[in-house]
Design an enzyme around this catalytic site. Structure first.
Site, PDB file in Angstrom:
ATOM      1  N   GLY A  97      28.701  63.984  75.716  1.00 23.59           N
ATOM      2  CA  GLY A  97      28.228  64.935  76.728  1.00 23.59           C
ATOM      3  C   GLY A  97      28.120  64.398  78.139  1.00 23.59           C
TER       4      GLY A  97
ATOM      5  N   ASP B 255      36.324  72.084  65.546  1.00 17.99           N
ATOM      6  CA  ASP B 255      37.560  71.393  65.908  1.00 17.99           C
ATOM      7  C   ASP B 255      38.192  72.099  67.112  1.00 17.99           C
ATOM      8  OD1 ASP B 255      40.274  70.445  65.982  1.00 17.99           O
ATOM      9  OD2 ASP B 255      39.999  69.741  63.913  1.00 17.99           O
TER      10      ASP B 255
ATOM     11  N   CYS C 264      40.464  57.434  78.369  1.00 20.62           N
ATOM     12  CA  CYS C 264      39.926  56.157  78.835  1.00 20.62           C
ATOM     13  C   CYS C 264      40.829  55.069  78.292  1.00 20.62           C
ATOM     14  CB  CYS C 264      38.495  55.980  78.360  1.00 20.62           C
ATOM     15  SG  CYS C 264      37.814  54.507  79.113  1.00 20.62           S
TER      16      CYS C 264
HETATM   17  C1  LIG Z   1      36.569  60.373  74.615  1.00 22.34           C
HETATM   18  S1  LIG Z   1      35.360  61.165  73.693  1.00 22.34           S
HETATM   19  C2  LIG Z   1      34.743  62.363  74.823  1.00 22.34           C
HETATM   20  C3  LIG Z   1      33.721  61.802  75.769  1.00 22.34           C
HETATM   21  C4  LIG Z   1      32.958  62.902  76.499  1.00 22.34           C
HETATM   22  N1  LIG Z   1      33.849  63.836  77.157  1.00 22.34           N
HETATM   23  C5  LIG Z   1      31.987  62.331  77.495  1.00 22.34           C
HETATM   24  O1  LIG Z   1      32.311  62.246  78.687  1.00 22.34           O
HETATM   25  O2  LIG Z   1      30.875  61.964  77.087  1.00 22.34           O
HETATM   26  C6  LIG Z   1      36.299  62.156  72.611  1.00 22.34           C
HETATM   27  C7  LIG Z   1      35.463  63.078  71.742  1.00 22.34           C
HETATM   28  O3  LIG Z   1      36.349  63.955  71.068  1.00 22.34           O
HETATM   29  C8  LIG Z   1      35.807  64.227  69.807  1.00 22.34           C
HETATM   30  N2  LIG Z   1      36.894  64.784  68.971  1.00 22.34           N
HETATM   31  C9  LIG Z   1      37.774  64.137  68.201  1.00 22.34           C
HETATM   32  N3  LIG Z   1      38.595  65.006  67.603  1.00 22.34           N
HETATM   33  C10 LIG Z   1      38.234  66.236  68.009  1.00 22.34           C
HETATM   34  C11 LIG Z   1      38.695  67.546  67.722  1.00 22.34           C
HETATM   35  N4  LIG Z   1      39.727  67.750  66.898  1.00 22.34           N
HETATM   36  N5  LIG Z   1      38.083  68.585  68.316  1.00 22.34           N
HETATM   37  C12 LIG Z   1      37.026  68.383  69.146  1.00 22.34           C
HETATM   38  N6  LIG Z   1      36.535  67.160  69.435  1.00 22.34           N
HETATM   39  C13 LIG Z   1      37.137  66.107  68.881  1.00 22.34           C
HETATM   40  C14 LIG Z   1      35.253  62.912  69.362  1.00 22.34           C
HETATM   41  O4  LIG Z   1      34.297  63.101  68.341  1.00 22.34           O
HETATM   42  C15 LIG Z   1      34.655  62.383  70.665  1.00 22.34           C
HETATM   43  O5  LIG Z   1      33.315  62.758  70.756  1.00 22.34           O
END
Ligand SMILES: C[S@@+](CC[C@H](N)C(=O)[O-])C[C@H]1O[C@@H](n2cnc3c(N)ncnc32)[C@H](O)[C@@H]1O
Length: 498
Positions: free
Chosen positions: A314, A359, A433
């Site tokens: 978040g 998802d 990232c």
């Molecule tokens: C790079 S992190 C996001 C960081 C966030 N935007 C932040 O700034 O705090 C990627 C996120 O995507 C989630 N994720 C992975 N596969 C996903 C999917 N199919 N649908 C939605 N979220 C997903 C992961 O659980 C993770 O929390």
């Protein structure tokens, strides 16, 4: 003769702390015995220094249990009641040893005359910690050796003689000499040389060099920066805090680029009133810049339905939600992990944000995620995290090239979902990232091609604050620790045209 790049080989290595209790005269304030006297440590004597013990336990947990160093170390420090200088020393030992692991293992293997894989794990981790102290800190050699032998006696009974011999051998040659011995010649194999000197696996260095246009001098500067612990950045949430006032309040410095950033000079963020009261959150300046760039891209017509497709935990939703409050917009935040979705909920309290634990690829299949319905969409895709190695010392050795195929497939599918979710005329920001080209340029072009919708690239450079150096030729942007002091965030902005 092998050679390493002598000019700057360890300016990027960890700093050399004296460690608590160690004076500049080289005497160990806690254990002044001279290991060269050959007097054996007393049998069964536990390690005398709790900081070293904490570091050993953290390193062992990382290797034995696949633990994350930052999480496990903070648990261990809490459990042992370590604070202040002891905690700082334990952190430096843990992070430094884990970062330099590849090089330390080469040195141990040479000194021991056997592969590190053939050393019992407890003795191996104690030796790694000992060699780090010998070669990368100002801890006196006799203290590093004696403490390591004591530690091995406690964790791997029977291996203390072996550990004593290895530590003595390592102590006879300074770091420069060891690097000359174990690093391949730069001219013959520059990547292998940089890998040993600057403590990164070769495949990661190759990917950095590719993203930097093949410039190995600049790649070396990046590797050096990657070995420095990053400053903590705060994000002053728009409408709730002002960065200049916040900097005064927390004794920090306003950020160089993001209008919301404050660089901390020290202090524990969780104890700061601004964090507790939700006026600010901890967030790398690069993350702030790419989230704000999505909201700076021009869109025609309606502009009040925003989607964050990978929101947990978040950080970016917190900034986007704060800006949405001021612009009359509503944010839908999607996160597949229920635990992380709860964190998004907490991070966006009081903001116009709806969190959906689902998802992100359900666009068009779930009534909450209809196609062609959002004005702005962020895909902060799950990735290798190679752009934030400064924060996670063990990650560089744990990540493998085999991680790429499943991740890039997921990234493409999420980007396709985002391009279907955005309305014609709206914009999608794809963010990672990681600077690995397979996760950045290749994913963007393949995702756009497979989405079945027509898109234009928006030049992302003018969406960042004016005057930012080193943004490249566009239209995408790659930020870098050594150029911008941020994580290596990648940003591509696409406008849906059909
Ligand atoms: C790079 S992190 C996001 C960081 C966030 N935007 C932040 O700034 O705090 C990627 C996120 O995507 C989630 N994720 C992975 N596969 C996903 C999917 N199919 N649908 C939605 N979220 C997903 C992961 O659980 C993770 O929390």
């Amino acid at each position: 003769m092998t050679e390493h790049r002598a000019s700057r080989p360890h300016s990027g290595g960890p700093r050399r702390p004296a460690g608590p209790g160690y004076g500049r005269d080289g005497r160990d304030g806690r254990d002044g015995r001279d290991f060269r006297s050959g007097r054996a440590p007393r049998a069964g004597r536990p390690p005398s220094d709790p900081a070293r013990q904490a570091a050993y336990e953290a390193i062992a947990a990382v290797h034995r249990d696949d633990a994350y160093a930052n999480l496990v170390l903070s648990e261990i420090l809490g459990g042992m009641g370590l604070h202040g200088r002891d905690a700082a020393f334990a952190t430096e030992l843990t992070y430094g040893t884990l970062r330099a692991l590849g090089t330390i293992d080469l040195i141990i293997a040479d000194a021991a005359g056997r592969e590190v894989a053939r050393i019992d794990p407890p003795a191996r981790d104690a030796l790694r910690l000992g060699v780090y102290q010998l070669l990368y800190t100002r801890v006196p050699a006799h203290a590093a050796v004696n403490q390591t032998v004591d530690l091995v006696r406690a964790v791997a009974p029977g291996a203390s003689g072996f550990a004593n011999a290895v530590m003595r051998t390592v102590s006879e040659t300074p770091l420069d000499g060891w690097l000359t011995k174990v690093a391949p010649d730069y001219e013959a194999d520059p990547i292998a040389n940089l890998s040993v000197i600057h403590h990164h696996p070769q495949w990661i260095i190759r990917s950095f060099a590719e993203a930097l246009g093949g410039d190995l001098e600049e790649t070396a500067r990046l590797l050096i920066e990657d070995n420095q612990p990053p400053a903590v950045h705060l994000c002053a949430r728009p409408g709730r805090a002002d960065a200049i006032d916040l900097a005064d309040e927390v004794d920090g410095v306003p950020g160089a680029f993001s209008p919301y950033a404050v660089y901390l000079n020290g202090g524990a963020p969780r104890e700061m009133a601004a964090i507790r009261e939700g006026r600010a959150h901890v967030q790398d300046e690069g993350s702030q810049l790419v989230a704000a760039a999505l909201l700076a891209a021009p869109v025609e017509g309606r502009d009040n339905r925003w989607l964050d497709l990978c929101a947990g935990p978040g950080g970016k939703t917190g900034l986007i939600g704060a800006i949405a409050s001021g612009r009359g917009a509503e944010v839908t935040a999607v996160e597949v992990s229920e635990h992380r979705a709860r964190l998004v909920d907490q991070a966006t309290e009081g903001m116009p944000v709806t969190v959906l634990p689902m998802d992100g690829r359900s666009v068009g299949r779930d009534p909450d995620l209809p196609e062609e319905s959002f004005d702005r969409v962020l895909v902060d895709a799950p990735c290798t995290g190679l752009g934030s190695l400064r924060r996670r010392p063990e990650a560089r050795w744990r990540r493998q090239p085999a991680d790429l195929p499943p991740l890039t497939k997921l990234q493409r599918e999420l980007l396709v979902a985002a391009l279907r979710a955005v309305r014609p005329g709206g914009v999608v920001a794809y963010v990672t990232c990681s600077p690995h080209m397979v996760e950045t340029q290749v994913t963007v072009s393949e995702g756009a091609r497979r989405s079945g919708v027509e898109v234009d690239f928006v030049d992302a450079r003018p969406l960042l604050p004016p005057g930012m150096p080193g943004l490249g030729p566009g239209p995408t942007v790659q930020l870098w620790p050594h150029r911008h002091g941020t994580d290596a965030m990648f940003l591509a902005v696409l406008r849906r045209t059909s």
